[in-house]
Design a protein around this motif. Structure first.
Motif, PDB file in Angstrom:
ATOM      1  N   PHE A 149       0.875  -1.175   0.000  1.00  0.00           N
ATOM      2  CA  PHE A 149       0.000   0.000   0.000  1.00  0.00           C
ATOM      3  C   PHE A 149       0.913   1.226   0.000  1.00  0.00           C
ATOM      4  O   PHE A 149       1.812   1.330   0.848  1.00  0.00           O
ATOM      5  CB  PHE A 149      -0.895  -0.026   1.234  1.00  0.00           C
ATOM      6  CG  PHE A 149      -1.778  -1.245   1.293  1.00  0.00           C
ATOM      7  CD1 PHE A 149      -3.085  -1.195   0.827  1.00  0.00           C
ATOM      8  CD2 PHE A 149      -1.298  -2.460   1.803  1.00  0.00           C
ATOM      9  CE1 PHE A 149      -3.900  -2.322   0.872  1.00  0.00           C
ATOM     10  CE2 PHE A 149      -2.102  -3.585   1.844  1.00  0.00           C
ATOM     11  CZ  PHE A 149      -3.410  -3.527   1.378  1.00  0.00           C
ATOM     12  N   VAL A 150       0.638   2.161  -0.918  1.00  0.00           N
ATOM     13  CA  VAL A 150       1.665   3.156  -1.241  1.00  0.00           C
ATOM     14  C   VAL A 150       1.068   4.562  -1.327  1.00  0.00           C
ATOM     15  O   VAL A 150      -0.039   4.743  -1.857  1.00  0.00           O
ATOM     16  CB  VAL A 150       2.307   2.782  -2.607  1.00  0.00           C
ATOM     17  CG1 VAL A 150       3.307   3.840  -3.064  1.00  0.00           C
ATOM     18  CG2 VAL A 150       2.971   1.402  -2.532  1.00  0.00           C
ATOM     19  N   VAL A 151       1.801   5.539  -0.812  1.00  0.00           N
ATOM     20  CA  VAL A 151       1.444   6.943  -1.053  1.00  0.00           C
ATOM     21  C   VAL A 151       2.571   7.598  -1.845  1.00  0.00           C
ATOM     22  O   VAL A 151       3.747   7.337  -1.596  1.00  0.00           O
ATOM     23  CB  VAL A 151       1.174   7.710   0.274  1.00  0.00           C
ATOM     24  CG1 VAL A 151       2.393   7.756   1.182  1.00  0.00           C
ATOM     25  CG2 VAL A 151       0.674   9.124  -0.002  1.00  0.00           C
ATOM     26  N   TRP A 152       2.199   8.383  -2.833  1.00  0.00           N
ATOM     27  CA  TRP A 152       3.176   9.156  -3.604  1.00  0.00           C
ATOM     28  C   TRP A 152       3.007  10.620  -3.198  1.00  0.00           C
ATOM     29  O   TRP A 152       1.945  11.207  -3.415  1.00  0.00           O
ATOM     30  CB  TRP A 152       2.940   8.960  -5.101  1.00  0.00           C
ATOM     31  CG  TRP A 152       3.739   9.849  -6.027  1.00  0.00           C
ATOM     32  CD1 TRP A 152       4.862  10.577  -5.745  1.00  0.00           C
ATOM     33  CD2 TRP A 152       3.437  10.096  -7.407  1.00  0.00           C
ATOM     34  NE1 TRP A 152       5.288  11.247  -6.858  1.00  0.00           N
ATOM     35  CE2 TRP A 152       4.434  10.976  -7.886  1.00  0.00           C
ATOM     36  CE3 TRP A 152       2.441   9.654  -8.274  1.00  0.00           C
ATOM     37  CZ2 TRP A 152       4.435  11.426  -9.208  1.00  0.00           C
ATOM     38  CZ3 TRP A 152       2.445  10.101  -9.593  1.00  0.00           C
ATOM     39  CH2 TRP A 152       3.440  10.974 -10.051  1.00  0.00           C
ATOM     40  N   ALA A 165       7.392   8.091  -3.909  1.00  0.00           N
ATOM     41  CA  ALA A 165       6.396   7.242  -3.254  1.00  0.00           C
ATOM     42  C   ALA A 165       7.039   6.474  -2.115  1.00  0.00           C
ATOM     43  O   ALA A 165       8.248   6.234  -2.127  1.00  0.00           O
ATOM     44  CB  ALA A 165       5.806   6.282  -4.272  1.00  0.00           C
ATOM     45  N   GLN A 166       6.206   6.095  -1.153  1.00  0.00           N
ATOM     46  CA  GLN A 166       6.700   5.215  -0.091  1.00  0.00           C
ATOM     47  C   GLN A 166       5.573   4.307   0.382  1.00  0.00           C
ATOM     48  O   GLN A 166       4.390   4.638   0.239  1.00  0.00           O
ATOM     49  CB  GLN A 166       7.310   6.006   1.060  1.00  0.00           C
ATOM     50  CG  GLN A 166       6.334   6.681   1.960  1.00  0.00           C
ATOM     51  CD  GLN A 166       7.047   7.495   3.029  1.00  0.00           C
ATOM     52  OE1 GLN A 166       6.779   8.688   3.161  1.00  0.00           O
ATOM     53  NE2 GLN A 166       7.935   6.901   3.794  1.00  0.00           N
ATOM     54  N   SER A 167       5.963   3.162   0.914  1.00  0.00           N
ATOM     55  CA  SER A 167       4.982   2.191   1.377  1.00  0.00           C
ATOM     56  C   SER A 167       4.335   2.699   2.671  1.00  0.00           C
ATOM     57  O   SER A 167       5.023   3.122   3.590  1.00  0.00           O
ATOM     58  CB  SER A 167       5.688   0.852   1.599  1.00  0.00           C
ATOM     59  OG  SER A 167       4.770  -0.112   2.007  1.00  0.00           O
ATOM     60  N   ILE A 168       2.996   2.636   2.708  1.00  0.00           N
ATOM     61  CA  ILE A 168       2.253   2.951   3.939  1.00  0.00           C
ATOM     62  C   ILE A 168       2.205   1.688   4.802  1.00  0.00           C
ATOM     63  O   ILE A 168       2.255   1.740   6.016  1.00  0.00           O
ATOM     64  CB  ILE A 168       0.784   3.325   3.632  1.00  0.00           C
ATOM     65  CG1 ILE A 168       0.666   4.424   2.600  1.00  0.00           C
ATOM     66  CG2 ILE A 168       0.015   3.656   4.907  1.00  0.00           C
ATOM     67  CD1 ILE A 168      -0.702   4.426   1.915  1.00  0.00           C
ATOM     68  N   ALA A 169       2.026   0.551   4.117  1.00  0.00           N
ATOM     69  CA  ALA A 169       1.918  -0.740   4.802  1.00  0.00           C
ATOM     70  C   ALA A 169       2.359  -1.812   3.806  1.00  0.00           C
ATOM     71  O   ALA A 169       2.137  -1.675   2.598  1.00  0.00           O
ATOM     72  CB  ALA A 169       0.471  -0.988   5.224  1.00  0.00           C
ATOM     73  N   PRO A 170       3.011  -2.881   4.297  1.00  0.00           N
ATOM     74  CA  PRO A 170       3.501  -3.921   3.380  1.00  0.00           C
ATOM     75  C   PRO A 170       2.360  -4.739   2.766  1.00  0.00           C
ATOM     76  O   PRO A 170       1.218  -4.678   3.235  1.00  0.00           O
ATOM     77  CB  PRO A 170       4.374  -4.799   4.278  1.00  0.00           C
ATOM     78  CG  PRO A 170       3.852  -4.584   5.657  1.00  0.00           C
ATOM     79  CD  PRO A 170       3.340  -3.175   5.698  1.00  0.00           C
ATOM     80  N   ALA A 171       2.702  -5.529   1.757  1.00  0.00           N
ATOM     81  CA  ALA A 171       1.695  -6.310   1.021  1.00  0.00           C
ATOM     82  C   ALA A 171       0.885  -7.224   1.940  1.00  0.00           C
ATOM     83  O   ALA A 171      -0.298  -7.460   1.703  1.00  0.00           O
ATOM     84  CB  ALA A 171       2.378  -7.117  -0.080  1.00  0.00           C
ATOM     85  N   ASN A 172       1.505  -7.743   2.999  1.00  0.00           N
ATOM     86  CA  ASN A 172       0.780  -8.680   3.869  1.00  0.00           C
ATOM     87  C   ASN A 172      -0.035  -7.979   4.972  1.00  0.00           C
ATOM     88  O   ASN A 172      -0.613  -8.637   5.829  1.00  0.00           O
ATOM     89  CB  ASN A 172       1.735  -9.706   4.485  1.00  0.00           C
ATOM     90  CG  ASN A 172       2.770  -9.047   5.390  1.00  0.00           C
ATOM     91  OD1 ASN A 172       2.688  -7.852   5.661  1.00  0.00           O
ATOM     92  ND2 ASN A 172       3.742  -9.824   5.858  1.00  0.00           N
ATOM     93  N   HIS A 173      -0.105  -6.653   4.921  1.00  0.00           N
ATOM     94  CA  HIS A 173      -0.854  -5.892   5.932  1.00  0.00           C
ATOM     95  C   HIS A 173      -2.356  -6.226   5.902  1.00  0.00           C
ATOM     96  O   HIS A 173      -2.996  -6.326   6.950  1.00  0.00           O
ATOM     97  CB  HIS A 173      -0.630  -4.398   5.666  1.00  0.00           C
ATOM     98  CG  HIS A 173      -1.585  -3.464   6.329  1.00  0.00           C
ATOM     99  ND1 HIS A 173      -1.624  -3.267   7.694  1.00  0.00           N
ATOM    100  CD2 HIS A 173      -2.567  -2.642   5.817  1.00  0.00           C
ATOM    101  CE1 HIS A 173      -2.566  -2.380   7.988  1.00  0.00           C
ATOM    102  NE2 HIS A 173      -3.153  -1.994   6.872  1.00  0.00           N
TER     103      HIS A 173
END
Ligand code: 2P0
Length: 331
Positions: A149-152, A165-173
């Motif tokens: 989950f990503v915000v740019w 951009a950076q990850s808000i939460a990893p794929a397994n969140h």
């Protein structure tokens, strides 16, 4: 034998859309956006140096045309300047989904290219620097560098160094799914860069669209952290419809939505009446995309598959970020 890099990046779908630039040359967005990196949609790109100074670009088994090759060579110039290495590069790139039909092939394409080029040219970059470089190839590629989950970030600086951009939460969140309804496999009539610029210049709804996007991006980040599908879904639908509304209000209008696309929007409303948390989005193309939690996906997929006008459904999960490594064998 020159060493070969293999890079892989997934596509992404924006829940809060990027649609408007504060700087055209640097692909700096006018507002932040929020996305999910999507598997299995990906680009795999192999790259190695040539023994001369020309680049050679292959799309699968086909040599790329001069327009595409020039875009890639111009992009590689950034890596040449940073590294001081001026040899040509042989690139072979392959998507596992239709190109240029509103499935964000430029996002995975430029993310894979940026990640691979950084490795090939020996650049040691942070993820934020990597994302900002991918952004120079195509804005949405900034997001495909990142996990889950990503915000740019819009950023404020004129040089774009704070727009990454950076990850808000990893794929397994959180196990959410995105079902892409394929309505056509052909290329679209107009490109998203052109549509974006025309909307910025000609739509009376452009400024309100940008203002609401700032608010929606912050709320979408909260909804993701809280795993609140209803809140995230409502923001997702609003962002897609407001973006399309803004572009439809240009003169002449830009209309990517087809009948089937809108019918799927109404299908998601019907599903919600039945107690199923399904939410609609759509990018600069006619493919409807439906967001839901994993617990509901079998029902939603079945309803979408049997829906008139839907040729195929691509079932996507949340994916990890882009990777690149040297491989042993020849490309
Ligand atoms: C998005 N799109 O947020 C939005 C929604 C399309 C609609 O990002 O000009 O190919 O290369 O920065 O990244 C597609 O635009 O545009 C896009 P450029 P890009 O996903």
């Amino acid at each position: 034998m020159e060493k070969t890099v293999e890079a892989r990046a997934h596509a992404n779908v924006a829940l809060v859309k990027y649609f408007g630039k504060r700087d055209l040359a640097l692909n700096l967005p006018a507002a932040p956006s929020v996305s999910i990196t999507l598997s299995p949609l990906n680009t795999v790109t192999r790259m190695s140096f040539t023994d001369n100074d020309s680049d050679e670009i292959w799309l699968g088994d086909t040599l790329a045309d001069s327009k595409f090759s020039t875009r890639i060579s111009n992009y590689l110039y950034i890596f040449r300047e940073l590294s001081g290495e001026h040899r040509g590069v042989r690139i072979s790139t392959q998507n596992n989904f239709p190109t240029a039909a509103g499935l964000a092939s430029s996002a995975s394409g430029f993310a894979a290219l940026a990640k691979g080029a950084a490795r090939l040219f020996g650049l040691n970059l942070s993820e934020a620097e990597m994302s900002a470089l991918a952004r120079r190839g195509s804005g949405s590629a900034a997001r495909s560098i990142c996990d889950g989950f990503v915000v740019w970030h819009r950023g404020e600086k004129a040089d774009g160094s704070d727009s990454f951009a950076q990850s808000i939460a990893p794929a397994n969140h959180w196990d959410v799914r995105v079902l892409v309804g394929v309505t056509t496999t052909g290329p679209k009539d107009i490109g998203s860069t052109f549509a974006m610029e025309r909307t910025r210049l000609l739509s009376p709804y452009y400024q309100p669209w940008i203002q609401t996007t700032h608010v929606n991006a912050a709320e979408a980040v909260d909804a993701i952290e809280q795993k609140d599908i209803e809140k995230l879904g409502e923001i997702t639908e609003y962002s897609a419809l407001a973006m399309h509304g803004a572009m439809m209000a240009t003169e002449p209008p830009i209309v990517f939505l087809k009948g089937t696309t809108l019918d799927v929007f109404h299908l998601t409303r019907q599903l919600r009446k039945e107690g199923i948390g399904a939410y609609f989005t759509c990018d600069a193309g006619p493919q409807p995309k439906v967001l839901c939690e994993a617990k509901d996906v079998m029902t939603v997929e079945q309803r979408l598959r049997e829906f008139p006008g839907i040729l195929d459904v691509i079932h996507c999960s949340v994916a990890t970020g882009a990777t690149a490594h040297f491989i042993d064998h020849e490309s």
